[in-house]
Every structure is written in C-alpha cells, then in structure tokens.
Write an enzyme that holds these catalytic residues in place. Structure first.
Site, PDB file in Angstrom:
ATOM      1  N   HIS A 170       0.847  -1.189   0.000  1.00  0.00           N
ATOM      2  CA  HIS A 170       0.000   0.000   0.000  1.00  0.00           C
ATOM      3  C   HIS A 170       0.890   1.249   0.000  1.00  0.00           C
ATOM      4  O   HIS A 170       1.925   1.282   0.674  1.00  0.00           O
ATOM      5  CB  HIS A 170      -0.873  -0.024   1.255  1.00  0.00           C
ATOM      6  CG  HIS A 170      -2.174   0.691   1.114  1.00  0.00           C
ATOM      7  ND1 HIS A 170      -2.250   2.032   0.822  1.00  0.00           N
ATOM      8  CD2 HIS A 170      -3.455   0.278   1.233  1.00  0.00           C
ATOM      9  CE1 HIS A 170      -3.519   2.394   0.777  1.00  0.00           C
ATOM     10  NE2 HIS A 170      -4.288   1.356   1.021  1.00  0.00           N
ATOM     11  N   GLY A 189       0.183  -4.985   1.589  1.00  0.00           N
ATOM     12  CA  GLY A 189      -1.025  -5.227   0.793  1.00  0.00           C
ATOM     13  C   GLY A 189      -0.728  -5.915  -0.523  1.00  0.00           C
ATOM     14  O   GLY A 189      -1.564  -6.611  -1.086  1.00  0.00           O
ATOM     15  N   TYR A 199      -5.391  -5.007  10.164  1.00  0.00           N
ATOM     16  CA  TYR A 199      -5.774  -5.593   8.875  1.00  0.00           C
ATOM     17  C   TYR A 199      -7.283  -5.784   8.850  1.00  0.00           C
ATOM     18  O   TYR A 199      -7.967  -5.568   9.852  1.00  0.00           O
ATOM     19  CB  TYR A 199      -4.980  -6.874   8.585  1.00  0.00           C
ATOM     20  CG  TYR A 199      -4.615  -6.915   7.123  1.00  0.00           C
ATOM     21  CD1 TYR A 199      -3.725  -5.956   6.613  1.00  0.00           C
ATOM     22  CD2 TYR A 199      -5.205  -7.781   6.236  1.00  0.00           C
ATOM     23  CE1 TYR A 199      -3.429  -5.930   5.257  1.00  0.00           C
ATOM     24  CE2 TYR A 199      -4.910  -7.749   4.882  1.00  0.00           C
ATOM     25  CZ  TYR A 199      -4.024  -6.814   4.400  1.00  0.00           C
ATOM     26  OH  TYR A 199      -3.748  -6.757   3.071  1.00  0.00           O
TER      27      TYR A 199
HETATM   28  O1  YXS Z   1      12.308   8.676  -0.512  1.00  0.00           O
HETATM   29  P1  YXS Z   1      11.748   8.477  -1.894  1.00  0.00           P
HETATM   30  O2  YXS Z   1      10.847   9.586  -2.361  1.00  0.00           O
HETATM   31  O3  YXS Z   1      12.813   8.077  -2.896  1.00  0.00           O
HETATM   32  O4  YXS Z   1      10.764   7.181  -1.793  1.00  0.00           O
HETATM   33  C1  YXS Z   1      11.290   5.952  -1.320  1.00  0.00           C
HETATM   34  C2  YXS Z   1      10.249   5.336  -0.407  1.00  0.00           C
HETATM   35  O5  YXS Z   1       9.613   6.270   0.431  1.00  0.00           O
HETATM   36  C3  YXS Z   1       9.275   4.806  -1.432  1.00  0.00           C
HETATM   37  N1  YXS Z   1       8.457   3.727  -0.876  1.00  0.00           N
HETATM   38  C4  YXS Z   1       7.137   3.834  -0.608  1.00  0.00           C
HETATM   39  N2  YXS Z   1       6.298   4.870  -0.745  1.00  0.00           N
HETATM   40  C5  YXS Z   1       5.006   4.655  -0.356  1.00  0.00           C
HETATM   41  N3  YXS Z   1       4.550   3.481   0.153  1.00  0.00           N
HETATM   42  C6  YXS Z   1       5.386   2.432   0.295  1.00  0.00           C
HETATM   43  N4  YXS Z   1       4.898   1.276   0.762  1.00  0.00           N
HETATM   44  C7  YXS Z   1       6.755   2.587  -0.083  1.00  0.00           C
HETATM   45  N5  YXS Z   1       7.850   1.777  -0.066  1.00  0.00           N
HETATM   46  C8  YXS Z   1       8.871   2.497  -0.555  1.00  0.00           C
HETATM   47  O6  YXS Z   1      10.043   4.311  -2.490  1.00  0.00           O
HETATM   48  C9  YXS Z   1      11.309   5.004  -2.518  1.00  0.00           C
HETATM   49  C10 YXS Z   1      12.423   3.986  -2.428  1.00  0.00           C
HETATM   50  O7  YXS Z   1      12.284   3.376  -1.157  1.00  0.00           O
HETATM   51  P2  YXS Z   1      13.571   2.789  -0.398  1.00  0.00           P
HETATM   52  O8  YXS Z   1      14.703   3.763  -0.517  1.00  0.00           O
HETATM   53  O9  YXS Z   1      13.139   2.370   0.936  1.00  0.00           O
HETATM   54  O10 YXS Z   1      13.906   1.513  -1.306  1.00  0.00           O
HETATM   55  P3  YXS Z   1      14.731   0.221  -0.870  1.00  0.00           P
HETATM   56  O11 YXS Z   1      14.970  -0.518  -2.132  1.00  0.00           O
HETATM   57  O12 YXS Z   1      15.884   0.626  -0.029  1.00  0.00           O
HETATM   58  O13 YXS Z   1      13.748  -0.605   0.074  1.00  0.00           O
HETATM   59  C11 YXS Z   1      12.596  -1.179  -0.501  1.00  0.00           C
HETATM   60  C12 YXS Z   1      11.632  -1.588   0.641  1.00  0.00           C
HETATM   61  C13 YXS Z   1      10.321  -2.084   0.013  1.00  0.00           C
HETATM   62  C14 YXS Z   1      12.283  -2.714   1.487  1.00  0.00           C
HETATM   63  C15 YXS Z   1      11.373  -0.361   1.532  1.00  0.00           C
HETATM   64  O14 YXS Z   1      11.014   0.723   0.701  1.00  0.00           O
HETATM   65  C16 YXS Z   1      10.275  -0.599   2.507  1.00  0.00           C
HETATM   66  O15 YXS Z   1      10.448  -1.279   3.537  1.00  0.00           O
HETATM   67  N6  YXS Z   1       9.045  -0.077   2.147  1.00  0.00           N
HETATM   68  C17 YXS Z   1       7.874  -0.268   3.028  1.00  0.00           C
HETATM   69  C18 YXS Z   1       7.364  -1.696   2.905  1.00  0.00           C
HETATM   70  C19 YXS Z   1       6.090  -1.834   3.738  1.00  0.00           C
HETATM   71  O16 YXS Z   1       6.146  -1.794   4.977  1.00  0.00           O
HETATM   72  N7  YXS Z   1       4.986  -1.940   3.069  1.00  0.00           N
HETATM   73  C20 YXS Z   1       3.640  -2.028   3.739  1.00  0.00           C
HETATM   74  C21 YXS Z   1       2.838  -0.777   3.346  1.00  0.00           C
HETATM   75  S1  YXS Z   1       1.309  -0.750   4.257  1.00  0.00           S
HETATM   76  C22 YXS Z   1       0.429  -2.041   3.578  1.00  0.00           C
HETATM   77  O17 YXS Z   1       0.768  -2.502   2.500  1.00  0.00           O
HETATM   78  C23 YXS Z   1      -0.742  -2.603   4.277  1.00  0.00           C
HETATM   79  C24 YXS Z   1      -1.774  -1.596   4.596  1.00  0.00           C
HETATM   80  S2  YXS Z   1      -0.219  -3.481   5.721  1.00  0.00           S
HETATM   81  O18 YXS Z   1       0.610  -2.530   6.462  1.00  0.00           O
HETATM   82  O19 YXS Z   1      -1.372  -3.831   6.452  1.00  0.00           O
HETATM   83  O20 YXS Z   1       0.529  -4.604   5.240  1.00  0.00           O
END
Ligand code: YXS
Length: 263
Positions: free
Chosen positions: A69, A112, A142
């Site tokens: 998400h 998500g 969730y």
């Molecule tokens: O700083 P900039 O502008 O370059 O943006 C960064 C991050 O902020 C962005 N980004 C995201 N933006 C919005 N939503 C996200 N979920 C998201 N994930 C990343 O992308 C740019 C590059 O991110 P960066 O530097 O962290 O990349 P990386 O290659 O070092 O690491 C990739 C990840 C995916 C491991 C890392 O970005 C990360 O941990 N992202 C969050 C993953 C996460 O927790 N997703 C759950 C979202 S909430 C959801 O899906 C449900 C509601 S729930 O929570 O219930 O599961």
C-alpha cells in the site's frame, strides 16, 4: 501485441494472454490509488476483449515486486482498508475477473501487495521472491477479508506467524507453506508462466470461468454473525484511531523507526 502504458502500469496482450506490468520503480511499485485504478482498468479491458488468462508482474529483474500500500496515501485515524479503498477494489477485481489471474513474482512483495498476490489464482515465483505482510510494523489493523485470504491460503498457524513477525518469507519456505504454486529459476520464470497461461487458455474458458467463481463463492462462505462483524470492526477502529498507527505512518515518512506505545 498491443501495449498501453497508463502511468504506473503497462498492459499488453501476447498470444491472447493479458499481461499487466507494475511500472513505478521509483516508488518500488507502491500500490497507489492511481496504480490500482490502472490495474483495474486493464482487467476490465481484458474482460471486454475476452482475454482468458492474465499475468500480473513487475519489470524483469526488479528487487522489489511491490512495496505494498502507498503509505503516503494512508490517513491516520481512518480505516486504511475500507471496502472502497483502492487496494480492496483491486483485490475484488482480481477475484471477479472471468479467468485465472497468475501472479509472476521476482523480488520482495510487501504488505497489501502480499494480499494481492495471494488473491491471485496462481502464484509463480523465482528464488528472489519473498512475501511479507506488515500491518504490525505500521500499527495498522488488517481487515476481515484480508485475514481470511491468508488463512485460506497458508492455514491459521502460518498466517499468524506471518502477521505477528511481519518478516519476509523466503521463496523456498514460501513454496513449502503453499504461498507459491511453483518456485522456478529466474531464467525460466517468464517461459514457465506463459506456458501455463497458454495451457489454461487452451481449455474451455466457460468451464474455467465458472469453476473460478465457485472457488470464490466457497472461499468466502464463512458466515459470521452481524455481532461478530461489528465487534471486529470495533476492535479495528481502536487500532486505526490509535497513537501507534499515526506514529507508524509518521515514522515511515520521516524515515525513522517508529516509537510504539501500544496505545
Ligand atoms: O524517498 P523516496 O521519495 O525516494 O521514496 C522511497 C520510499 O519512500 C518509497 N516507498 C514507498 N512509498 C510509499 N509506500 C510504500 N509502501 C513505499 N515503499 C517504498 O520508495 C522510494 C524507495 O524506497 P527505499 O529507498 O526504501 O527503497 P529500498 O529498495 O531501499 O527498500 C525497498 C523496501 C520495500 C524494502 C522499503 O522501501 C520498505 O520497507 N518499504 C515499506 C514496505 C512496507 O512496509 N509496506 C507495507 C505498506 S502498508 C500495507 O501494504 C498494508 C496496509 S499493511 O501494512 O497492512 O501490510
């Protein structure tokens, strides 16, 4: 082969197989409202074209299939996974598409997006694929259908471990516990997936479509009483109205670890 790029999604048809490629690498294919609406539009177009099978994928060689998400679009104190949320609309569009939707996965699948690939009918990944469901990392509740997707797919004990740890499940373990239908070497992934799609498309599309709908109806056939549903919604409201959820979003945006208080 016709190909359409709509912002963050590329949709094309190859040998009458629909292909949707998530295409926003700068944001790690985060499931923003616009990306999800583009995915839904592509599925609707494929339905009109009577395309029998669809593959959802990311660009070849990505390290992150989707970061889940779009956290920037989450609002503290509001239900993050309400019925009309883009992610929920996308999951229903996958379930209601008239034919099988195959998720072809390379790289990490987060939050998500993990629910999305588990909602697909068949999941094929390579060695780099990992799967993490992460509400507890954001202090987020969730939703009922999402939890049910995981119980249906991997069983309640594995689903609990996935939700409570929020750890990425590596590909070998994902195969063992039933997340992956097939674990395929990266170099063979595209050919293997397209071969399966074409094989399914060679069968009666009406029969396949009706059997897919039977699976959807039976997998949703878990009646809960109105009181039970309202209790779950009340519990969820406590979470999405909590300090922890607001802190989870703020910490991500500020690129720092969250300071949860359990309130
Ligand atoms: O700083 P900039 O502008 O370059 O943006 C960064 C991050 O902020 C962005 N980004 C995201 N933006 C919005 N939503 C996200 N979920 C998201 N994930 C990343 O992308 C740019 C590059 O991110 P960066 O530097 O962290 O990349 P990386 O290659 O070092 O690491 C990739 C990840 C995916 C491991 C890392 O970005 C990360 O941990 N992202 C969050 C993953 C996460 O927790 N997703 C759950 C979202 S909430 C959801 O899906 C449900 C509601 S729930 O929570 O219930 O599961």
């Amino acid at each position: 082969m016709s190909s359409t790029q709509t912002g963050t999604v590329i949709s094309e048809v190859q040998n009458n197989i629909g292909i949707i490629t998530l295409s926003n690498p700068g944001k790690r294919n985060a499931l923003s409202q616009s990306l999800l609406m583009a995915m839904i539009d592509a599925l609707e177009e494929f339905q009109l074209q009577r395309v029998p099978v669809v593959i959802i994928r990311a660009a070849a060689g990505v390290k992150i299939w989707s970061a889940g998400h779009d956290i920037a679009e989450l609002q503290a104190h509001e239900d993050p996974l309400g019925y009309f949320d883009g992610l929920e609309q996308g999951l229903r569009a996958i379930q209601r598409f008239h034919g099988p939707v195959i998720a072809m996965v390379q790289g990490g699948v987060w939050g998500g997006a993990c629910d999305l690939v588990l909602t697909c009918d068949i999941l094929i990944g390579d060695e780099s694929s990992t799967f993490a469901i992460t509400p507890v990392k954001l202090g987020l509740p969730y939703n009922v259908s999402g939890v049910q997707h995981f119980i249906n797919r991997v069983g309640i004990n594995i689903a609990k471990e996935m939700f409570f740890t929020a750890d990425p499940v590596p590909s070998q373990r994902a195969k063992e516990i039933g997340i992956l239908n097939h674990l395929v070497p990266a170099l063979e992934l595209e050919k293997f997936t397209m071969t399966m799609a074409l094989h399914i498309a060679s069968h009666s599309s009406m029969s396949v479509s009706v059997i897919k709908e039977q699976f959807r109806l039976l997998s949703n056939a878990n009646p809960i009483s109105p009181e039970t549903f309202e209790m779950i919604q009340g519990l969820r409201k406590k979470v999405y109205r909590s300090h922890d959820y607001a802190e989870g979003i703020k910490a991500f945006m500020e690129k720092r670890p969250p300071a949860f208080t359990g309130e």
